[in-house]
Design a protein around this motif. Structure first.
Motif, mmCIF file in Angstrom:
data_model
loop_
_atom_site.group_PDB
_atom_site.id
_atom_site.type_symbol
_atom_site.label_atom_id
_atom_site.label_comp_id
_atom_site.label_asym_id
_atom_site.label_seq_id
_atom_site.Cartn_x
_atom_site.Cartn_y
_atom_site.Cartn_z
ATOM 1 N N ARG A 184 -42.695 107.507 -51.303
ATOM 2 C CA ARG A 184 -42.759 108.509 -50.238
ATOM 3 C C ARG A 184 -43.753 108.093 -49.153
ATOM 4 O O ARG A 184 -43.516 108.296 -47.962
ATOM 5 N N SER A 218 -35.427 114.561 -46.499
ATOM 6 C CA SER A 218 -35.307 113.592 -47.586
ATOM 7 C C SER A 218 -36.504 113.672 -48.525
ATOM 8 O O SER A 218 -36.361 113.607 -49.754
ATOM 9 N N SER A 222 -36.790 115.003 -52.633
ATOM 10 C CA SER A 222 -37.164 114.004 -53.640
ATOM 11 C C SER A 222 -38.135 114.536 -54.686
ATOM 12 O O SER A 222 -38.441 113.828 -55.648
ATOM 13 N N ALA A 234 -33.558 111.661 -57.728
ATOM 14 C CA ALA A 234 -34.464 111.746 -56.576
ATOM 15 C C ALA A 234 -34.699 110.371 -55.979
ATOM 16 O O ALA A 234 -34.716 110.202 -54.748
ATOM 17 N N SER A 237 -31.630 109.242 -53.926
ATOM 18 C CA SER A 237 -31.569 109.917 -52.626
ATOM 19 C C SER A 237 -32.601 109.353 -51.656
ATOM 20 O O SER A 237 -32.291 109.069 -50.487
ATOM 21 N N LEU A 238 -33.832 109.166 -52.138
ATOM 22 C CA LEU A 238 -34.897 108.675 -51.266
ATOM 23 C C LEU A 238 -34.661 107.216 -50.889
ATOM 24 O O LEU A 238 -34.952 106.804 -49.757
#
Length: 270
Positions: A184, A218, A222, A234, A237-238
């Protein structure tokens, strides 16, 4: 039992802590400069903002202050605990009721101009004009993002994605969650670079307020329960969102690293 923390109390306590710290350092003959950075100096602080204090010390006494960086704050009212890293020149100290002060110790002989000194700072003590001169010599220096900066971030982001997958598959779910959080961080960094956000803008606006809507969405999606399948979903998707960012970073910065390798690395976990 937790006592409710009032915002007014926090701001008052922060002001008192700053006055105490500045007063203490001003009495030290070896201290030749004190200045404030961060959100407090920039005028964007809220009740929970910490104090970013910079102390400039005569060269022959600099090591003495660095060695005492954990001891000095313990002398001030409300001290709770320190956090620090070995072989560094700063210490973060926490105070009642919920305050924090981050103190860096600079060697006056090693101060060099930097674009970071273009950010909002507040000079609190400068009897020899050292800090004023430093700021003046830094005025025209731009913030530049080099290929090596982007290269490192992408490599770290890809590694975090792969390691999240590996740890989730092995059932190391708590570790997988921390690695997902590292990914992230690189997604957030990429968003700033792709939108030409410099430290001037990032100091004034928290990521929640400055980020693009697609990235915020996004990131929000996550966050997941500590279950292997939830973590892998998660991550997938990220990683897809990060894939688009990596493509854009290659185009914007004309990176020499192989694009096909970066895409293949993300497609493995997306």
């Amino acid at each position: 039992m937790r006592t409710p923390i009032k915002r007014d109390d926090l701001e008052s306590a922060r002001s008192d802590l700053l006055a105490t710290a500045v007063g203490w350092f001003k009495r030290e003959q070896d201290v030749v400069g004190i200045f404030l950075g961060g959100s407090v100096a920039a005028g964007s602080a809220d009740a929970y903002s910490d104090i970013d204090l910079r102390i400039v010390v005569q060269p022959e006494h600099h090591l003495h202050y660095v060695e005492r960086r954990r001891e000095i704050p313990t002398q001030w009212p409300g001290f709770l605990f320190n956090e620090w890293l070995p072989n560094t020149q700063h210490c973060v100290s926490h105070f009642q009721p919920f305050g924090k002060i981050d103190i860096f110790y600079y060697d006056a002989a090693k101060l060099t101009p930097s674009p970071w000194y273009r950010l909002q700072i507040r000079i609190l003590h400068d009897p020899r004009g050292i800090v004023t001169d430093l700021v003046k010599r830094s005025e025209e220096l731009p913030f530049l993002v080099g290929e090596s900066d982007v290269d490192l971030s992408i490599s770290k982001g890809l590694a975090a994605a792969h390691e999240t997958y590996r740890r989730a598959k092995r059932g190391e779910l708590f570790y997988a969650q921390t690695l997902l959080d590292e990914l992230r961080h690189h997604v957030m960094q990429a968003d700033d670079w792709l939108h030409d956000r410099t430290p001037e803008t990032t100091v004034m606006a928290k990521f929640d307020n400055r980020a693009s809507g697609e990235v915020l969405s996004s990131l929000a999606m996550s966050y997941c329960p500590c279950l292997d399948e939830a973590i892998l979903a998660a991550l997938s998707s990220l990683a897809r969102a990060y894939r688009n960012q990596v493509l854009a970073l290659h185009e914007k910065f004309q990176l020499s690293r192989p694009l096909r390798n970066d895409v293949a690395a993300l497609d493995m976990v997306a």
